[in-house]
Design an enzyme around this catalytic site. Sequence first.
Site, short mmCIF file in Angstrom:
data_model
loop_
_atom_site.label_atom_id
_atom_site.label_comp_id
_atom_site.label_asym_id
_atom_site.label_seq_id
_atom_site.Cartn_x
_atom_site.Cartn_y
_atom_site.Cartn_z
CB SER A 15 13.38 22.79 -14.77
OG SER A 15 12.30 23.98 -14.72
CE LYS B 82 12.02 19.52 -10.56
NZ LYS B 82 10.87 19.86 -11.33
CG HIS C 169 -1.83 -1.12 1.20
ND1 HIS C 169 -2.93 -1.63 0.57
CD2 HIS C 169 -1.64 -2.33 1.94
CE1 HIS C 169 -3.45 -2.52 1.08
NE2 HIS C 169 -2.61 -3.13 1.88
CD GLU D 108 8.44 12.57 -15.11
OE1 GLU D 108 8.56 12.79 -13.98
OE2 GLU D 108 8.57 13.05 -16.20
#
Length: 468
Positions: free
Chosen positions: A285, A291, A164, A298
């Site tokens: 970024s 970043k 979970h 992704e």
Amino acid sequence: MMAESIRASDKMWGGGFAEATAASVEAFSASIQYDARLYRHDIMGSRAHARMLARQELITEEERDAILQGLTEIEAEIDRGEFVFKPELEDVHMNIEKALTDRIGLAGAKLHTARSRNDQVNLDFRLYLRDEADSLDGLLAETQKAFARQARKYLGAVMPGYTHLQRAQPVLLTHHLLAYVEMFQRDRDRLAGCRQRINVMPLGAAAMAGTGLPIDRHSVAEELGFVAITANSMDTTGDRDFALEMLFCLSLIQVHLSRLAEERVLWSTKEFDFVRIGDRYTTGSSIMPQKKNPDIPELIRGKTGRVAGALMALLMTVKGLPLTYNRDLQEDKEQVFDALDTVKASLAITAELLGHAEFKTERLRAATAGGFMTATDLADYLVRRNMPFRQAHGVVGRIVAFCQERSCELIDLTLAELRQFSGLIDADVFAVLSVDGSVSSRLSAGGTGRARVEEALAQVERLLGMAS
């Protein structure tokens, strides 16, 4: 403005038609823009078919030789990028047959004896997918090896296991990595089964009823490496189960890659901080200079919908089709080709990315310190002292609540505090309350105990030909 029709377009089937095909129909129905990739397999099937026709005395040996020579020349032209595929000829089969007939004359026109595009396309597709299944198996094996190398490198490192998405029990990082090896092994096993069902020879079904000419299907199957021939001509020409099964295999492979990608995205965040993805496999970024974004995982995760969507699309195409062949089936290849390209690219970049990922073992171990992760071990301790598990579960639950009230962990309690909850608890309990003690105790087959994990890793390395 598009013309209303195209003049004599050399349709191989156009003898009974009084009008040329409308330009709009030409554009809408052409498949050559994507099925051209089948050219090697189309020519392979045609070679075997020509040899069989000659053996059966349906064409002469001279005609056979002219056909074979012509096909070799056409294949070489396509390989060199010199062959011009014509959309008005609809597909790869008609383009090659027309070029062959133009090149060698009437002998080329005899190649289509005793076959239809319906069984021909089925043959080409099966030959293609058989090769792709082998290619996929190799990519899956390389991905497994990348996991196995990481598993060997980090053998002994401890991390929290999750259920979970909450910390559950401590495990070895190697055990976690080998879980993906198991997933991809199931993918390989499924793919092998799919390949068996692909590897059945359809040529000879003709349009849908077989042929009255004296062909030898078995000899063609043997030459092309098929293990059997299809049993029912009507089923053969309308069958795309093998393509659907391949799409299912591809979808599940991509789902497994997506699960891995999701973990890499989570684990590379500051909140987890379990893994560092190499700079070569991240991007920055446009506005935030600090970043480093995990774009590759992704994208793998994002492409999963595309692959699963291909499976759904072909399922919906096939679901309403009566026997036998229907033109709807032209929609099969574009879906399969795209899914294949996507999964193969995802597997290749995943194996590459894995080799440049660094696990932060100190951070992983530190994450096992909280969350009462050895609570189950304490319950097992009581069970070994003959307490029923449900009763032990309740006792440990009360101990955990006691710790929560005092903002401490199980290992922080004294023996006297523990014995308030059960007189069965003795001084040896602290061995099972430690993270290392918990991990080392999990010696059931398939468990995370060091001995079991070392055995599993050695077995994987042998399976993949990596054993030293």
